[in-house]
Design an enzyme around this catalytic site. Structure first.
Site, short mmCIF file in Angstrom:
data_model
loop_
_atom_site.label_atom_id
_atom_site.label_comp_id
_atom_site.label_asym_id
_atom_site.label_seq_id
_atom_site.Cartn_x
_atom_site.Cartn_y
_atom_site.Cartn_z
N LYS A 87 -21.65 -2.61 45.42
CA LYS A 87 -21.57 -3.89 46.15
C LYS A 87 -20.39 -3.86 47.12
O LYS A 87 -20.56 -4.04 48.33
CB LYS A 87 -21.40 -5.04 45.15
N ASN A 88 -19.21 -3.60 46.62
CA ASN A 88 -18.03 -3.69 47.51
C ASN A 88 -18.06 -2.60 48.59
O ASN A 88 -17.68 -2.85 49.73
CB ASN A 88 -16.73 -3.58 46.68
N CYS B 117 -9.40 -18.14 45.68
CA CYS B 117 -10.61 -17.98 44.89
C CYS B 117 -10.22 -18.02 43.42
O CYS B 117 -9.03 -18.03 43.09
CB CYS B 117 -11.35 -16.71 45.28
N ARG C 34 -5.21 -14.67 46.57
CA ARG C 34 -5.78 -13.69 47.50
C ARG C 34 -5.39 -13.91 48.97
O ARG C 34 -6.23 -14.20 49.83
CB ARG C 34 -7.31 -13.62 47.31
N ASP D 172 -11.61 -5.19 37.91
CA ASP D 172 -12.95 -5.80 37.83
C ASP D 172 -13.58 -5.60 36.46
O ASP D 172 -14.51 -6.34 36.09
CB ASP D 172 -13.86 -5.23 38.92
N ILE E 190 -3.15 -7.02 38.88
CA ILE E 190 -3.65 -7.19 40.25
C ILE E 190 -3.90 -8.66 40.61
O ILE E 190 -3.40 -9.15 41.62
CB ILE E 190 -4.97 -6.39 40.48
N ARG F 297 -24.27 -12.41 42.62
CA ARG F 297 -23.56 -12.03 43.85
C ARG F 297 -23.29 -10.53 43.89
O ARG F 297 -23.23 -9.94 44.95
CB ARG F 297 -22.21 -12.76 43.91
N1 EPU Z 1 -2.88 -8.88 48.45
C1 EPU Z 1 -1.88 -9.57 49.11
N2 EPU Z 1 -1.98 -9.68 50.46
C2 EPU Z 1 -3.01 -9.14 51.19
C3 EPU Z 1 -4.02 -8.42 50.49
C4 EPU Z 1 -3.93 -8.32 49.11
O1 EPU Z 1 -0.93 -10.07 48.51
O2 EPU Z 1 -3.03 -9.27 52.41
C5 EPU Z 1 -2.81 -8.75 46.98
C6 EPU Z 1 -3.96 -9.51 46.31
O3 EPU Z 1 -3.67 -10.87 46.15
C7 EPU Z 1 -4.08 -8.78 45.01
C8 EPU Z 1 -3.75 -7.34 45.40
O4 EPU Z 1 -3.02 -7.42 46.62
O5 EPU Z 1 -3.12 -9.27 44.11
C9 EPU Z 1 -4.93 -6.39 45.56
O6 EPU Z 1 -5.87 -6.97 46.45
P1 EPU Z 1 -6.89 -6.10 47.32
O7 EPU Z 1 -6.63 -6.41 48.76
O8 EPU Z 1 -6.82 -4.69 46.89
O9 EPU Z 1 -8.28 -6.70 46.88
P2 EPU Z 1 -9.48 -7.13 47.80
O10 EPU Z 1 -9.66 -6.15 48.90
O11 EPU Z 1 -9.36 -8.56 48.15
C10 EPU Z 1 -11.25 -5.73 46.50
C11 EPU Z 1 -12.54 -6.00 45.78
C12 EPU Z 1 -12.27 -6.73 44.49
C13 EPU Z 1 -11.38 -5.86 43.63
C14 EPU Z 1 -10.07 -5.57 44.40
C15 EPU Z 1 -9.13 -4.66 43.65
C16 EPU Z 1 -14.06 -6.26 47.63
C17 EPU Z 1 -14.98 -7.14 48.37
N3 EPU Z 1 -13.39 -6.82 46.64
O12 EPU Z 1 -10.68 -7.00 46.77
O13 EPU Z 1 -13.53 -6.88 43.84
O14 EPU Z 1 -11.06 -6.55 42.44
O15 EPU Z 1 -10.40 -4.95 45.66
O16 EPU Z 1 -9.73 -3.46 43.35
O17 EPU Z 1 -14.01 -5.07 47.90
C18 EPU Z 1 -15.17 -7.95 42.54
O18 EPU Z 1 -15.99 -7.13 42.97
O19 EPU Z 1 -15.43 -8.71 41.58
C19 EPU Z 1 -13.85 -8.03 43.16
C20 EPU Z 1 -13.05 -9.08 43.01
#
Ligand code: EPU
Length: 431
Positions: free
Chosen positions: A22-23, A117, A122, A307, A329, A399
């Site tokens: 999915k991601n 969320c 996030r 996850d 995380i 989803r």
């Molecule tokens: N973070 C910040 N600032 C930013 C970006 C991230 O502080 O600008 C923090 C976040 O709040 C979090 C950490 O950094 O505490 C890691 O966030 P990351 O950016 O890696 O996560 P994401 O890209 O928003 C993706 C997946 C998530 C998965 C995470 C971690 C997608 C669509 N989502 O989220 O998947 O948990 O990486 O591996 O790719 C799920 O599929 O259920 C899901 C939540």
């Protein structure tokens, strides 16, 4: 609200095949906006988030046609707007992935802030700092993030080493493919979804090195060309099905997987005393008797995936003795705890740590899922619980999991749903 009913107590047995990630698919679809022509993405999972991303691409002017049951042809030759629609962006965090491609292609991106969320606040500060380092001007007006740059320039940036943000790495990498000069992302995500997206972009003519390493280097090119690329297997779905095998003390073989993506998950399952066998593209789990207690700390890839945290706590809830889950995380990942406690789990929260005292069995109850992984965890808990469990909010599960209910049923789970929406991708019209 969609609900499912589960009668627990049947050990799951048999073979099951995982769908595409999915991601990873969401990232590939966003990346296809960088190509002023046709890309073909194969092995898309039939989940509603992918449907939402296709709607977003269309709203930006890309033509999207299903050319096979799981294959989408995207033609992004002409993008009609740089503004992503708020109603779709708010549906999922990953919609912010379109910011980097729009900025690089059109010199401007206007994308609503995806908002908080249920698993945590996030923020998007790393994404925006990255665009800033590439020379973009970033401002916010009424919840709309506006990013502008007549020409992006390569830069060097450091992501937070604790998080190695997946989304920020994707956005900066995508924008940098068309920037002038070279960009270096230190502490880049090594997540398989990022690696796949980078490989897709390389297939489209991007110059990227250090893929899957600590520092990624991107040298901008004037334009990309289309390519055909298949999404990898979904490792979270694979982990979920293996955990379902362990939780029900069954014997499950998951096929179509990449074993190397799941090493720490398999270690945790072995610590819980499951027998694990692996081969090329498959993993078999056999579990007998109550699991042993074990401890887990979540971390960015290749660490234990956040996850799978809620699903792993279900296994801990049934283990002998006391297990510990430390979440590093997402601060609000524990949103499933109250519901799981209604089923008899004994979980004590201390800051970012859950101390789980195993019980011999959970008991069926009526519970509500507030997010995707929490929903899957409650479903799995129902499979092991005595009596009947009703999980409301199953639309969250849809989803991100393709037919999880049907796959569990094919392994022997006694599970029925109140209503079943018609499949999504198969019904996507041309446009
Ligand atoms: N973070 C910040 N600032 C930013 C970006 C991230 O502080 O600008 C923090 C976040 O709040 C979090 C950490 O950094 O505490 C890691 O966030 P990351 O950016 O890696 O996560 P994401 O890209 O928003 C993706 C997946 C998530 C998965 C995470 C971690 C997608 C669509 N989502 O989220 O998947 O948990 O990486 O591996 O790719 C799920 O599929 O259920 C899901 C939540």
């Amino acid at each position: 609200m969609e609900t499912i009913q589960i009668v627990g107590g049947t050990p799951l047995r048999g073979d099951v095949r995982v769908s595409g990630t999915k991601n990873g698919s969401l990232a590939l679809l966003a990346a296809s906006l960088l190509v002023p022509g046709e890309s073909v993405i194969e092995n898309l999972p039939d989940v509603s988030d992918v449907g939402t991303m296709i709607q977003i691409l269309r709203s930006l002017g890309a033509k999207c046609d299903m050319v096979g049951p799981r294959t989408l042809r995207v033609n992004a030759a002409r993008l009609s707007t740089c503004e992503a629609p708020e109603d779709l962006v708010r549906k999922m965090r990953a919609s912010f992935h379109v910011a980097g491609p729009l900025l690089a292609r059109l010199g401007e991106a206007r994308v609503p802030r995806p908002g908080g969320c249920v698993i945590g606040s996030r923020p998007i500060n790393y994404h925006l700092q990255g665009f800033g380092a590439l020379g973009a001007e970033v401002s916010e007006e009424h919840g709309l993030v506006v990013m502008r740059a007549s020409r992006l320039r390569g830069g060097r940036m450091f992501l937070h080493p604790r998080f190695r943000s997946v989304g920020a790495t994707l956005n900066i990498m995508m924008a940098a493919t068309l920037a002038e000069g070279t960009t270096v992302i230190e502490n880049a995500s090594r997540d398989p979804d990022v690696v796949d997206c980078a490989r897709f972009l390389v297939a489209c003519g991007a110059k990227i090195s250090g893929i899957g390493g600590a520092a990624m280097k991107i040298t901008g090119v004037p334009r990309l060309h289309g390519a055909r690329f298949a999404a990898s297997p979904d490792r979270m779905e694979a982990g979920t099905l293996l955990l379902a095998g362990a939780i029900t003390q069954g014997d499950v073989t998951v096929r179509g997987v990449r074993v190397a993506d799941l090493l720490l998950t398999l270690d945790a399952l072995r610590s819980a005393a499951s027998k694990i066998q692996t081969g090329r593209g498959w993993i078999r789990i056999q579990s007998e008797g109550r699991p042993k207690h074990f401890d887990v700390i979540t971390a960015p890839f290749p660490g234990f995936p956040t996850d799978l945290h809620p699903l792993t706590v279900v296994l801990m809830s049934l283990a002998q003795g006391r297990s510990v889950m430390e979440e590093t995380i997402f601060e609000a990942r524990f949103n499933y705890v109250d519901e799981l406690s209604r089923m008899g789990a004994q979980i004590q929260l201390k800051g970012n740590t859950a101390i789980v005292t195993g019980v011999p069995r959970l008991s069926g109850a009526s519970v509500i899922a507030v997010d995707l992984r929490a929903g899957a965890a409650l479903g799995l808990a129902g499979l092991a619980a005595e009596g009947e469990t009703t999980v409301g909010g199953w639309e969250h599960v849809r989803r991100g999991y393709e037919d999880l209910d049907l796959k569990l049923r094919s392994l022997g789970a006694q599970l029925t749903e109140s209503e079943r929406p018609t499949a999504r991708l198969r019904n996507v019209q041309s446009g």
